[in-house]
Design a protein around this motif. Structure first.
Motif, PDB file in Angstrom:
ATOM      1  N   VAL A  92      -3.827 -52.953 -40.619  1.00  0.00           N
ATOM      2  CA  VAL A  92      -2.708 -52.034 -40.395  1.00  0.00           C
ATOM      3  C   VAL A  92      -3.225 -50.652 -40.023  1.00  0.00           C
ATOM      4  N   VAL A  93      -4.201 -50.142 -40.785  1.00  0.00           N
ATOM      5  CA  VAL A  93      -4.747 -48.806 -40.522  1.00  0.00           C
ATOM      6  C   VAL A  93      -5.471 -48.791 -39.176  1.00  0.00           C
ATOM      7  N   PHE A  94      -6.197 -49.871 -38.876  1.00  0.00           N
ATOM      8  CA  PHE A  94      -6.924 -49.956 -37.611  1.00  0.00           C
ATOM      9  C   PHE A  94      -5.966 -49.890 -36.422  1.00  0.00           C
ATOM     10  N   TYR A  95      -4.874 -50.674 -36.474  1.00  0.00           N
ATOM     11  CA  TYR A  95      -3.941 -50.692 -35.347  1.00  0.00           C
ATOM     12  C   TYR A  95      -3.111 -49.420 -35.261  1.00  0.00           C
ATOM     13  N   MET A  96      -2.915 -48.721 -36.377  1.00  0.00           N
ATOM     14  CA  MET A  96      -2.274 -47.398 -36.302  1.00  0.00           C
ATOM     15  C   MET A  96      -3.156 -46.429 -35.511  1.00  0.00           C
ATOM     16  N   THR A  97      -4.464 -46.517 -35.752  1.00  0.00           N
ATOM     17  CA  THR A  97      -5.415 -45.673 -35.000  1.00  0.00           C
ATOM     18  C   THR A  97      -5.383 -46.018 -33.513  1.00  0.00           C
ATOM     19  N   GLU A  98      -5.443 -47.304 -33.206  1.00  0.00           N
ATOM     20  CA  GLU A  98      -5.456 -47.749 -31.818  1.00  0.00           C
ATOM     21  C   GLU A  98      -4.169 -47.370 -31.089  1.00  0.00           C
ATOM     22  N   ARG A  99      -3.038 -47.440 -31.797  1.00  0.00           N
ATOM     23  CA  ARG A  99      -1.765 -47.102 -31.160  1.00  0.00           C
ATOM     24  C   ARG A  99      -1.711 -45.611 -30.800  1.00  0.00           C
ATOM     25  N   ALA A 100      -2.132 -44.769 -31.729  1.00  0.00           N
ATOM     26  CA  ALA A 100      -2.122 -43.324 -31.453  1.00  0.00           C
ATOM     27  C   ALA A 100      -3.092 -42.975 -30.322  1.00  0.00           C
ATOM     28  N   TRP A 101      -4.277 -43.611 -30.327  1.00  0.00           N
ATOM     29  CA  TRP A 101      -5.280 -43.351 -29.283  1.00  0.00           C
ATOM     30  C   TRP A 101      -4.782 -43.804 -27.911  1.00  0.00           C
ATOM     31  N   SER A 102      -4.188 -45.018 -27.845  1.00  0.00           N
ATOM     32  CA  SER A 102      -3.716 -45.538 -26.551  1.00  0.00           C
ATOM     33  C   SER A 102      -2.547 -44.706 -26.023  1.00  0.00           C
ATOM     34  N   HIS A 103      -1.722 -44.149 -26.921  1.00  0.00           N
ATOM     35  CA  HIS A 103      -0.622 -43.276 -26.488  1.00  0.00           C
ATOM     36  C   HIS A 103      -1.189 -42.013 -25.826  1.00  0.00           C
ATOM     37  N   ALA A 104      -2.225 -41.451 -26.433  1.00  0.00           N
ATOM     38  CA  ALA A 104      -2.868 -40.259 -25.866  1.00  0.00           C
ATOM     39  C   ALA A 104      -3.488 -40.570 -24.504  1.00  0.00           C
ATOM     40  N   MET A 105      -4.174 -41.702 -24.382  1.00  0.00           N
ATOM     41  CA  MET A 105      -4.819 -42.068 -23.128  1.00  0.00           C
ATOM     42  C   MET A 105      -3.795 -42.385 -22.040  1.00  0.00           C
ATOM     43  N   ASP A 106      -2.634 -42.889 -22.434  1.00  0.00           N
ATOM     44  CA  ASP A 106      -1.562 -43.147 -21.475  1.00  0.00           C
ATOM     45  C   ASP A 106      -1.073 -41.826 -20.871  1.00  0.00           C
ATOM     46  N   LYS A 107      -0.960 -40.797 -21.684  1.00  0.00           N
ATOM     47  CA  LYS A 107      -0.567 -39.477 -21.185  1.00  0.00           C
ATOM     48  C   LYS A 107      -1.642 -38.897 -20.264  1.00  0.00           C
ATOM     49  N   ARG A 108      -2.897 -39.185 -20.552  1.00  0.00           N
ATOM     50  CA  ARG A 108      -4.010 -38.678 -19.741  1.00  0.00           C
ATOM     51  C   ARG A 108      -3.971 -39.285 -18.342  1.00  0.00           C
ATOM     52  N   GLN A 109      -3.381 -40.492 -18.201  1.00  0.00           N
ATOM     53  CA  GLN A 109      -3.394 -41.207 -16.925  1.00  0.00           C
ATOM     54  C   GLN A 109      -2.222 -40.867 -16.008  1.00  0.00           C
TER      55      GLN A 109
END
Length: 532
Positions: free
Chosen positions: A88-105
């Motif tokens: 759960v904690v791992f996928y919370m990290t991945e979700r926040a990171w992928s959201h940031a990278m989506d904005k970067r693109q």
């Protein structure tokens, strides 16, 4: 799954040792990213997967946050009684990171407000990664704890990398992650060792960039670009930084680009956006025409051509916007029209070069045997289509050049070159059209087309040989086409005669199978030719 193993609890009479969970963090991350969008750089899809995965984990753990009103439930050390809580904690990290990278693109990059939001999501990712590392240090075996620490260090380094500050701390974070993966790559099964080595390679460009920013690297920006040619989600932020640095350098260089030279004309370039776009396109042209251009693979060249076309199209859009706002200033409009024509002509030349590259790729697959069932083999019809495109490109370019009244010698020479190219492309097109008719068994048409192609090739050859600056590559190619046309026309002629002589024999065989029986006649009648 190795990512969800749980060590058996060991007990001895009075005292029970708490279970130590095992979780292959790197393998879980790589598998999730590769299977759910990041193989193609689709961060939005990966973010949706993380949200769906979290919902399933919450439901299976009965760890929901209230049915009506949302009630937050924290994950503490005492909460972690199952390895899935760590997931759960791992996928919370991945979700926040992928959201940031989506904005970067975003196409034009994040604006000021979006960048604040992007950094906020990265901070959230760092927070969850730190919690993940803390829980793993107390609840998992030593290997998982080390992987979680490297994961948290990478997330912290990514945040500082995006913020453009504390480069020393960012460098320390990336180095810490690299040291852990280097050590873990010495142990475990072969798959794990390969994953660790790949991760180390992905971290290298970010480390070099941090050293470059603090003045501890001897590498130039162009060399950093070459380092960043690897693929992978970990390199997307690095590539964005390098591209931003190149854009900044182009903006500074754009001040010196005051004119655009083409066929003896000098057109003023006043708009900074046009200057930056033209400089960007010229950088891509240097990549395609530089010393190392021959060693570039065809797919890489096609990608560079696509970027070059985008840059020139951006320049033309800016020029046309300036034309609309020019009003009644005739001198300004004349300059802008001339600049638009010059940029369009250069774009047309590059389009011809790109299509010639596609022809070269198609020819290499024409006579190739299909070793792999999935491998595509070129048909002559595809080359005919490509030569049709080239003829259209040359015609458009020739029309653009001949549209002016008072033409310079350079323009006349350029138009003559277009005519020579058109004649060579017509010869090649006719040759491959003859090949397609030959494969269809149409001997008369194929013979006539081979003769026509040979005539066109010889005309083009005489024109190319008559100029001072001879194009040896085209001359040799036309000689080969003429030679093949002569040989193939003879083959088609001979094959046609043989088939014509065998025709009566085939007809007599079919007639011999006719029976007077009504049933047999009905069965055999459709094999006979119909005579009127």
């Amino acid at each position: 799954m190795s990512a969800m193993e749980i060590d058996d609890p060991k007990s001895d009479g009075s005292e029970q040792i708490l279970p130590r969970f095992s979780m292959n963090v790197l393998q879980l991350m790589k598998t999730s990213q590769a299977q759910h969008g990041l193989r193609h750089g689709d961060y939005a899809r990966y973010r949706r997967y993380c949200s769906a995965r979290l919902r399933r984990l919450y439901k299976s753990l009965k760890f929901t946050h209230g049915r009506g009103k949302y009630t937050r439930r924290a994950i503490l050390e005492s909460t972690v009684t199952d390895v899935r809580f760590l997931h759960v904690v791992f996928y919370m990290t991945e979700r926040a990171w992928s959201h940031a990278m989506d904005k970067r693109q975003l196409p034009d990059g994040p604006n000021a407000r979006q960048r604040i939001y992007l950094i906020g999501r990265l901070r959230k990712a760092v927070k969850w990664a730190s919690l993940f590392s803390s829980l793993c240090s107390n609840k998992t075996d030593s290997r998982t704890s080390l992987e979680a620490e490297a994961y948290a260090s990478y997330m912290k380094g990514t945040l500082l990398f995006e913020q453009d500050q504390n480069w020393d701390t960012a460098l320390a974070c990336f180095r810490n992650a690299r040291a852990v993966y280097e050590e873990l790559g010495k142990y475990g099964d072969l798959e794990n060792q390969v994953l660790c080595r790949e991760r180390v390679e992905e971290l290298e460009p970010s480390i070099e960039y941090c050293k470059h920013k603090i003045g501890k690297s001897n590498l130039q920006t162009s060399e950093l670009l070459q380092i960043g040619e690897m693929e992978g989600p970990a390199l997307d932020l690095f590539k964005a930084k390098i591209e931003a640095a190149m854009e900044e350098a182009r903006s500074q260089q754009a001040a010196s680009l005051t004119e655009f030279n083409w066929l003896g004309y000098r057109f003023p370039v006043s708009n900074p956006k046009s200057r930056v776009s033209i400089l960007k396109a010229q950088d891509f042209e240097k990549e395609l025409q530089g010393l190392g251009a021959e060693s570039l693979p065809a797919e890489k060249k096609l990608t560079i051509y696509d970027k070059l076309f985008t840059a020139y199209h951006d320049a033309r859009n800016t020029i046309r916007s300036d034309l609309v706002s020019a009003g009644n200033a005739e001198s300004v409009k004349d300059d802008l029209n001339g600049l638009d024509k010059a940029v369009g002509a250069v774009l047309g030349q590059r389009t011809i070069e790109r299509n010639q590259l596609l022809v070269k790729i198609a020819k290499s697959k024409l006579n190739k045997k299909r070793d792999d069932k999935t491998e595509k083999v070129t048909k002559p019809e595809e080359l005919v289509r490509l030569y049709d495109l080239l003829l259209q490109n040359v015609a458009d370019l020739s029309d653009l050049i001949s549209s002016g009244r008072d033409r310079k010698p350079e323009e006349i020479a350029f138009e003559e070159e277009c005519q020579r190219k058109s004649l060579a492309f017509r010869a090649e097109r006719c040759f491959y059209l003859a090949k397609s008719y030959s494969l269809a068994g149409k001997r008369v048409e194929a013979y006539a087309l081979y003769c026509r192609a040979r005539s066109l090739a010889e005309d083009a050859l005489s024109k190319f040989q008559s100029i001072a600056n001879k194009d040896e590559g085209t001359i040799q190619e036309l000689k080969a086409v003429s030679k093949e046309c002569r040989a193939n026309s003879c083959i088609e002629h001979a094959t046609g005669i043989m088939e014509e002589e065998k025709a009566p024999e085939k007809l007599s065989k079919k007639i011999s199978t006719i029976s007077l029986n009504d049933t047999a006649t009905k069965v055999q009648s459709h094999y006979l030719p119909h005579f009127s």
